[in-house]
Design an enzyme around this catalytic site. Structure first.
Site: not given
Ligand code: SAH
Length: 218
Positions: A67
């Site tokens: 993010s």
């Molecule tokens: N918090 C992260 C942002 C990641 S982007 C950071 O600091 O880098 C969003 C993430 O959510 C992705 O890795 C995606 O695979 C995950 N995601 C999407 N749906 C999800 C779910 N139902 N359960 C767990 N993770 C999920």
């Protein structure tokens, strides 16, 4: 390839990023200090070393993103973290957001649905510095009933609706920060759980996240 060297140049760029976040309206000193401390370039391929402290999202593995720092700061500020808060994060991704919360002394329980990202984090040396962060492979829609109830819940993917199981796993007075909406743009909302189980809703700015998807991906 990643490199794990934190030079004066990196520290200087990090301070500039913190100044930028302050100018964009982030005021929580706990958040600013954490962002000033966590080496964001450790979370990216060394090809991104020069741009790691720009206020932008970047690609990581599996078509996912780390993010934007402003988004991480914004959600962290809305969570209003106190030391020892039990925080459930949905979407570990690069684990940058988890480390920012860990740096703020929260007890972080973070779930990722992509096995490959979960496995990458198992080998990530920086996470060993944070015994207060626990990573789980699973579907965030299910939460972690074994570890409930949580003081705070943060969803870092675009949620199509408010997952009731996650509401059930919140303490009364607990808060969820959730980007809500199925289109290209989501509204950031903060939901506070009231004594009768209902939710008090506050609406904030628009953001754009990758989708929150059901089920796991092995
Ligand atoms: N918090 C992260 C942002 C990641 S982007 C950071 O600091 O880098 C969003 C993430 O959510 C992705 O890795 C995606 O695979 C995950 N995601 C999407 N749906 C999800 C779910 N139902 N359960 C767990 N993770 C999920």
């Amino acid at each position: 390839m990643r490199t794990f060297e934190d030079t004066y140049r990196h520290k200087g760029l990090r301070k500039k990023l913190v100044d930028l976040l302050q100018s964009k309206g982030i005021t929580d000193e706990r958040v600013l200090t954490a962002i000033n401390t966590v080496p964001r370039h450790f979370f990216l391929d060394s090809a991104f070393d020069k741009v790691a402290y720009e206020d932008r999202a970047f690609p990581i593995a599996q078509q996912q993103t780390i993010s934007q720092p402003y988004t991480v700061a914004y959600q962290s500020q809305l969570l209003d973290i106190n030391p020892f808060d039990k925080v459930l994060e949905i979407g570990t991704g690069s684990a940058y957001q988890a480390c920012v919360l860990g740096e703020m002394k929260a007890q972080v329980f973070t779930i990722e649905r992509q096995k490959m990202l979960f496995d990458l984090n198992k080998q990530f040396a920086l996470l060993k510095k944070y015994p207060n962060i626990k990573c789980f492979f699973g579907d965030g829609f299910e939460g972690l009933p074994t570890y409930a109830p949580f003081d705070k819940v943060i969803i870092t993917a675009a949620a199509p609706f408010v997952p009731q199981k996650l509401v059930d796993q919140m303490k009364v007075g607990g808060r969820m920060v959730i980007p809500l909406g199925e289109g290209a743009v989501q509204k950031m909302k903060r939901l506070t759980k009231l004594a009768d189980g209902s939710l008090h809703e506050e609406v904030f700015d628009n953001f754009s996240f990758v989708p929150m998807l059901e089920g796991k991906n092995n």
